[in-house]
Design an enzyme around this catalytic site. Structure first.
Site: not given
Length: 316
Positions: A16, A89, A125, A149, A171
């Site tokens: 990440d 993203e 994303k 996400t 998350f």
């Protein structure tokens, strides 16, 4: 054998980070980025030349196009280091606009394809709003794979599974943060750790539901605060982990056991549910944690996207 290697026996490990110079030491299969990670990377002296070069090459184009060129440039560098996929993203400011999200996703994918990267190596994303999930549904039907996400609730996961998205990123750490803050002085860290961690419980519930009902969407736990959360999700399809926590796993030699198991999940007594738009919005509304963290996550990513815009504009 250290725990990072043990974890790789059960789970695909994803890094990440936007810091591709740091990636090789952890040999992850995939890597994920987000606006905050890219912003952090472009502010580092190591990456300043890459940013300047990309901006200079596209001067005269609209700002949003230059931003996408920068995002894809980082993605291309990451793909030189990881054998699998990179997640890039869509601008968080488009989180409530299905058509604009689709258009931006197609543009990002076109930039990767123009650079010779196949669709199998890129995940787009998108925030797990109703509008984002519907954008992903349309993109998946065209062969553009998506990573949904900012996912905090069961209803978001169910809707993503129904939309046929490739992968979701629930998350863990941000769920943990919310419950810890909300409990205040009453929070008991020992009681709320491991399998009892509220973020871990959320991902375990989603994983079990997907495996029980044959939903093909991959589950990738994200946003970890400590290695205990990672250990408690060993066996999840994928886990995306920051370089700091990857290093901690590398420094730990204790035995690591599988915590999530598809065969056990398939035997669970979990009824199948479905969410049309109104039911989805109501279920999300009823979950204060998910409502607050989704809104906050979009706001924070939007702020960082704005800062990235400013850095690029200053070079124009």
């Amino acid at each position: 054998m250290h725990q990072l290697e043990q974890l790789k026996a059960f789970t695909t490990v994803v890094a990440d980070t936007g810091n591709f110079l740091q990636l090789a030491q952890f040999t992850p299969r995939d890597a994920t980025t987000n606006p905050s990670l890219i912003l952090k990377a472009v502010q580092s002296p190591d990456y300043a030349p890459l940013l300047s070069e990309t901006v200079a090459a596209h001067k005269g184009k609209p700002l949003d196009e230059i931003v996408d060129q920068v995002l894809v440039r980082f993605g291309l560098e990451i793909l030189k280091v990881v054998p699998g996929r990179v997640s890039t993203e869509v601008d968080a400011r488009l989180s409530f606009d299905t058509a604009a999200t689709i258009a931006r996703a197609k543009r990002l994918m076109a930039l990767y394809e123009a650079a010779g990267i196949g669709r199998d190596r890129v995940l787009i994303k998108i925030a797990s709003t109703w509008e984002g999930i519907q954008a992903a549904r349309a993109l998946e039907q065209e062969g553009i794979r998506c990573n949904l996400t900012l996912l905090f609730s069961f209803c978001q996961a169910v809707a993503c599974g129904e939309a046929g998205v490739q992968l979701i990123s629930p998350f863990v750490g941000r769920i943990y943060d919310w419950y810890k803050k909300s409990a205040g002085a009453a929070w008991d860290e020992a009681q709320q750790s491991g399998a009892n961690d509220p973020g871990v419980k959320s991902v375990s519930q989603i994983y079990t539901y997907y495996k029980k009902h044959g939903i093909k969407t991959e589950v990738m736990g994200a946003s970890f605060r400590n290695i205990g959360q990672i250990q408690a999700l060993a066996g999840c399809d994928l886990l995306t982990i920051s370089p700091d926590l990857l290093a901690q796993l590398q420094a730990t030699d204790a035995p690591l056991n599988r915590a999530l198991d598809a065969a056990a999940a398939a035997k669970a007594d979990v009824p199948q549910v479905t969410y049309h738009e109104a039911a989805f919005r109501f279920a999300l509304n009823q979950d204060a944690m998910a409502t607050e963290k989704l809104a906050e996550g979009i706001r924070l990513f939007a702020v960082d996207a704005g800062k990235l815009d400013q850095i690029i504009e200053s070079q124009l």
